[in-house]
Design an enzyme around this catalytic site. Structure first.
Site, PDB file in Angstrom:
ATOM      1  N   HIS A  55       5.498  -0.655  -0.614  1.00  0.00           N
ATOM      2  CA  HIS A  55       4.007  -1.422  -0.085  1.00  0.00           C
ATOM      3  C   HIS A  55       2.949  -0.954  -0.421  1.00  0.00           C
ATOM      4  CE1 HIS A  55       1.819  -1.633   3.963  1.00  0.00           C
ATOM      5  NE2 HIS A  55       1.430  -0.235   3.950  1.00  0.00           N
TER       6      HIS A  55
ATOM      7  N   SER B 226      -1.794  -2.845   5.148  1.00  0.00           N
ATOM      8  CA  SER B 226      -1.019  -2.126   5.850  1.00  0.00           C
ATOM      9  C   SER B 226      -2.316  -1.362   7.491  1.00  0.00           C
ATOM     10  CB  SER B 226      -0.902  -0.673   5.046  1.00  0.00           C
ATOM     11  OG  SER B 226      -0.222  -0.032   5.246  1.00  0.00           O
TER      12      SER B 226
ATOM     13  N   ASP C 150       8.576  -4.666  -0.261  1.00  0.00           N
ATOM     14  CA  ASP C 150       7.888  -4.084   0.426  1.00  0.00           C
ATOM     15  C   ASP C 150       8.831  -3.963   1.390  1.00  0.00           C
ATOM     16  OD1 ASP C 150       6.664  -2.743   3.110  1.00  0.00           O
ATOM     17  OD2 ASP C 150       5.151  -3.652   2.131  1.00  0.00           O
TER      18      ASP C 150
END
Length: 370
Positions: free
Chosen positions: A351, A164, A321
């Site tokens: 995610h 991320s 995601d």
């Protein structure tokens, strides 16, 4: 919390238990010149480390946390660390990131709120930066981490790993300083944030700013926190981190005895948990840093930037995601000269699968680090 009373930030502040944190003092002789203009210094980076650096200084592994993470990648919740390590199942003796083999370093990002210089930290005049903290980008966060590596005497990382926002930083490391990254793991991230992500971040930022207790970012750390805005922002974010499939499976239309939908209770609890360890201004600063992320900016475009990367690279996507969908990772993989694998995690976890899908991630990490 220091002082024993309620305060308007979940940030770590001097006087709180340090836990496993170590503190690097950087840019003490000259400030960091920031990507969007202005300067910042001196800078403190809080970090944690595990294992020992070998005599060749060649076994360093840099772990880069996601948006709401911090330096506590491994270990239990304890004094100074309100939550267990965010990758605890992956980091430790005999684990994929083996602390018997590697010297593992996890810094709290510049702009964060768990010991590193950020909005809740004291400026040179002794008052919290608050709204006065200059705008930061992912490149600024990496510039601070480069200075930390220099201070630690690590010229080249055996591995740089991030998911991320941490994946943005890992990618920026490999583009900015390719000679300093031997192996690279990019999980659930992007080479540039897109309109959908920027819009989601901006909605969360506005939720915080609209809280009347936010006071333009200059709230008193001993006053009532801008909690409603932070809870709403985290609720919006949680919907992006989760998948529709997972939310339906876990909550559906389930109601609690008081008549409240269970999903709403869950979102409130997620917000309250974040508020205990996070700062509203850091939420804004790091969201804006992600919005500016584009490795191709002023480098001839994304393809030219990806061409700079020399590290052996593994890329990880999560099929469910919806915040950073798999096409954004495929875009990275297509541009790499040294790709050793693109892996698709079969998970409904959305995610956050890069934090939870340990069994699927373990062989990927072991292969990359060797």
């Amino acid at each position: 919390m220091s002082g024993g009373g309620r305060r308007a930030t979940g940030a770590w502040l001097p006087g709180d238990p340090p836990g496993r944190r170590q503190f690097a003092q950087l840019f003490t002789d000259r400030p960091l010149q920031l990507d969007l203009g202005g300067q910042l210094g001196p800078i403190t980076l809080a970090y944690e480390s595990w294992g020992q650096l070998n005599s060749q200084r060649s076994n360093g592994v840099l772990l880069l946390h996601g948006f709401s993470g911090d330096s506590h990648a491994a270990g239990p919740a304890e004094a100074g660390h309100p939550s267990p390590g965010w990758w605890d199942a992956m980091v430790g003796p005999g684990r994929p990131v083996d602390t018997q083999r590697f010297f593992v370093v996890c810094p709290n990002a510049l702009g964060g709120c768990q010991g590193s210089t950020g909005p809740s930290a004291a400026a040179p005049d002794g008052r919290p930066y608050g709204s006065r903290l200059p705008a930061l980008t992912i490149r600024d966060l990496v510039a601070a981490e480069l200075a930390l590596a220099d201070q630690l005497g690590i010229a080249r990382w055996h591995g740089v790993i991030g998911g991320s926002m941490g994946g943005m930083r890992a990618l920026e490391w490999a583009v900015t300083a390719p000679q300093r990254v031997a192996n690279l793991l990019l999980m659930a991230t992007a080479a540039a944030t897109g309109a959908d992500q920027i819009a989601q971040h901006q909605a969360q930022i506005e939720a915080i700013r609209l809280d009347p207790l936010f006071n333009g970012g200059d709230y008193d750390t001993n006053a009532t926190p801008p909690l409603r805005g932070l809870l709403l922002a985290r609720g919006l974010a949680t919907l992006g981190y989760s998948s529709r499939e997972a939310l339906e499976q876990q909550f559906g239309r389930q109601q609690e005895p008081a008549g409240c939908f269970a999903i709403n209770t869950y979102l409130r609890q997620e917000g309250e948990a974040l508020a205990r360890r996070f700062d509203a201004n850091s939420y804004i600063a790091l969201s804006q840093a992600m919005n500016h992320h584009d490795i191709g900016r002023e480098r001839g475009g994304m393809a030219a930037a990806l061409e700079r990367i020399t590290a052996r690279t593994s890329v990880v996507s999560i099929r469910s995601d919806r915040l950073f969908p798999p096409e954004q990772q495929r875009q990275i993989s297509r541009g790499l000269r040294s790709l050793i694998g693109h892996h698709n995690l079969d998970s409904i976890g959305g995610h956050d699968g890069f934090l939870t899908e340990v069994e699927q991630l373990e062989p990927i990490v072991r292969e990359l680090l060797g």
